[in-house]
Enzyme design. Structure first.
Site, PDB file in Angstrom:
ATOM      1  N   LYS A 219      -1.849 -14.986  18.075  1.00  0.00           N
ATOM      2  CA  LYS A 219      -3.135 -13.703  18.759  1.00  0.00           C
ATOM      3  C   LYS A 219      -3.696 -14.567  19.449  1.00  0.00           C
ATOM      4  O   LYS A 219      -4.115 -15.585  20.311  1.00  0.00           O
ATOM      5  CB  LYS A 219      -4.167 -14.514  17.356  1.00  0.00           C
ATOM      6  CG  LYS A 219      -3.347 -13.034  15.916  1.00  0.00           C
ATOM      7  CD  LYS A 219      -4.193 -13.177  14.761  1.00  0.00           C
ATOM      8  CE  LYS A 219      -3.869 -12.198  13.987  1.00  0.00           C
ATOM      9  NZ  LYS A 219      -4.247 -11.760  12.643  1.00  0.00           N
ATOM     10  N   ARG A 249       0.093 -18.066   8.038  1.00  0.00           N
ATOM     11  CA  ARG A 249       0.541 -16.785   7.675  1.00  0.00           C
ATOM     12  C   ARG A 249       1.173 -16.991   9.682  1.00  0.00           C
ATOM     13  O   ARG A 249       0.360 -17.243  10.318  1.00  0.00           O
ATOM     14  CB  ARG A 249       0.311 -15.963   7.876  1.00  0.00           C
ATOM     15  CG  ARG A 249       0.797 -13.866   8.099  1.00  0.00           C
ATOM     16  CD  ARG A 249       0.416 -13.377   7.886  1.00  0.00           C
ATOM     17  NE  ARG A 249       0.834 -11.889   8.168  1.00  0.00           N
ATOM     18  CZ  ARG A 249       1.224 -11.594   9.313  1.00  0.00           C
ATOM     19  NH1 ARG A 249       0.373 -11.877  10.320  1.00  0.00           N
ATOM     20  NH2 ARG A 249       2.377 -10.190   9.189  1.00  0.00           N
TER      21      ARG A 249
HETATM   22  C1  8Y7 Z   1      -3.124 -10.702   9.786  1.00  0.00           C
HETATM   23  C2  8Y7 Z   1      -1.968 -10.341   8.957  1.00  0.00           C
HETATM   24  C3  8Y7 Z   1      -1.207  -9.351  10.493  1.00  0.00           C
HETATM   25  C4  8Y7 Z   1      -3.688 -11.869   9.074  1.00  0.00           C
HETATM   26  C5  8Y7 Z   1      -3.271 -11.114   6.554  1.00  0.00           C
HETATM   27  C6  8Y7 Z   1      -0.230 -10.238  13.420  1.00  0.00           C
HETATM   28  C7  8Y7 Z   1      -0.221  -8.134   8.407  1.00  0.00           C
HETATM   29  C8  8Y7 Z   1      -1.291  -9.634  12.520  1.00  0.00           C
HETATM   30  N1  8Y7 Z   1      -1.950 -10.666  10.266  1.00  0.00           N
HETATM   31  N2  8Y7 Z   1      -2.058 -10.744   7.152  1.00  0.00           N
HETATM   32  N3  8Y7 Z   1      -0.768  -9.145   8.820  1.00  0.00           N
HETATM   33  N4  8Y7 Z   1      -3.396 -12.252   7.749  1.00  0.00           N
HETATM   34  N5  8Y7 Z   1      -3.328 -11.533   5.168  1.00  0.00           N
HETATM   35  O1  8Y7 Z   1      -0.685 -11.120  14.463  1.00  0.00           O
HETATM   36  O2  8Y7 Z   1      -3.843 -12.155   9.892  1.00  0.00           O
HETATM   37  O3  8Y7 Z   1       0.647 -10.746  12.647  1.00  0.00           O
HETATM   38  S1  8Y7 Z   1      -1.340  -8.219  11.465  1.00  0.00           S
END
Ligand code: 8Y7
Length: 275
Positions: A219, A249
């Protein structure tokens, strides 16, 4: 039965590998758009030690277009089916759409990961019906505009208030706390300073007694500090785990697993020494 609960019992941080099946996602836009390449990528992440694969068919990138439920389903259904054909890995589906929640629940998935925390019309009822665990993520605003001057009086209080409200709404709909995971939503209506503060104060979200999921991987908060997104993301992951994150994640599963294994060996030694 969801495969998440036995994983959480392992009392080690879990690694969630990101599998974007969108033509326009954050940092790997379009790379895994065909079902067969997405399924291959999932296989690689499983071999690399992922605990969970997060399949997403809607880009939540700032400014991204909303997609229809049909389009999301067209993207994720073949990929979920393909992963399930070869593996019993825990699968989460990144969606805010009630139709996608219901349809994908029939394919043997394990977690609903909703960046809108079940606030879209019909999502709460749909999620309740699936019986699946849900990750409730905090987002201030909507993806189209959330990064335009995000502002809080007290960010910790606001996010914790949001969590309390969503936990109560879930309870009313029949989704008990045993089915919930919380996520402060790094980059979703937050400045880089907010995001750094959230890592430091992660412990303040532990009061709800629920597992915490954290997504910092690649990010902009990280890539504005370093031009090495991989190393920067791993540093973020290690500090998040040290401050109480239960699920991380990430895009780079193998590297994150290696780093977490070293951290956990160091932690295990200190527990041994205390005996
Ligand atoms: C997150 C996410 C994304 C996060 C959860 C990216 C779908 C943006 N970010 N889901 N999703 N937490 N739970 O950079 O921080 O992956 S999308």
């Amino acid at each position: 039965m969801s495969r998440l609960a036995p994983l959480l019992d392992k009392s080690r941080p879990l690694v969630m590998g990101i599998l974007n099946v969108t033509p326009d996602s954050f940092s790997d836009g379009g790379k895994f758009f065909s079902p067969s390449t997405a399924i291959e990528q999932a296989g690689r992440m499983i071999a690399d030690g992922a605990d969970i694969i997060d399949v997403g068919g809607e880009s939540t990138r700032p400014g991204a277009q909303e997609v229809s439920a049909d389009e999301e389903l067209e993207r994720v259904v073949p990929v979920i089916g393909g992963i399930r054909e070869h593996s019993e890995i825990c699968i989460s589906v990144d969606t805010s759409s009630p139709e996608v929640m219901l349809e994908s629940s029939l394919l043997g998935i394990d977690i609903l990961n909703d960046v809108r925390a079940l606030r879209r019309s019909g999502a709460m009822e749909a999620a309740a019906r699936t019986g699946l665990p849900v990750c409730l993520m905090h987002m201030k605003g909507e993806p189209g505009t959330m990064q335009v001057a995000p502002c809080y009086e007290d960010i910790m209080q606001e996010i914790n208030g949001f969590f309390m409200e969503r936990i109560a709404a879930c309870g009313k709909a029949g989704i008990g706390v045993d089915r919930l995971v919380l996520d402060p939503g790094f980059g979703f209506g937050k400045t880089p300073e907010h995001n750094l503060q959230l890592v430091n104060k992660l412990g303040c979200f532990k009061g709800h007694g629920l597992p915490l999921l954290v997504g910092l991987s690649r990010k902009s908060t990280i890539t504005r500090i370093t031009d090495n997104p991989l190393v920067g993301s791993i540093a973020g992951a290690l500090l998040a785990v040290a401050r109480g994150a239960n699920i991380i994640r990430v895009h780079d599963v193998a590297e994150t697993v290696s780093a977490l294994n070293v951290a956990s060996a160091i932690n295990a030694e200190s527990l041994e020494a205390e005996k």
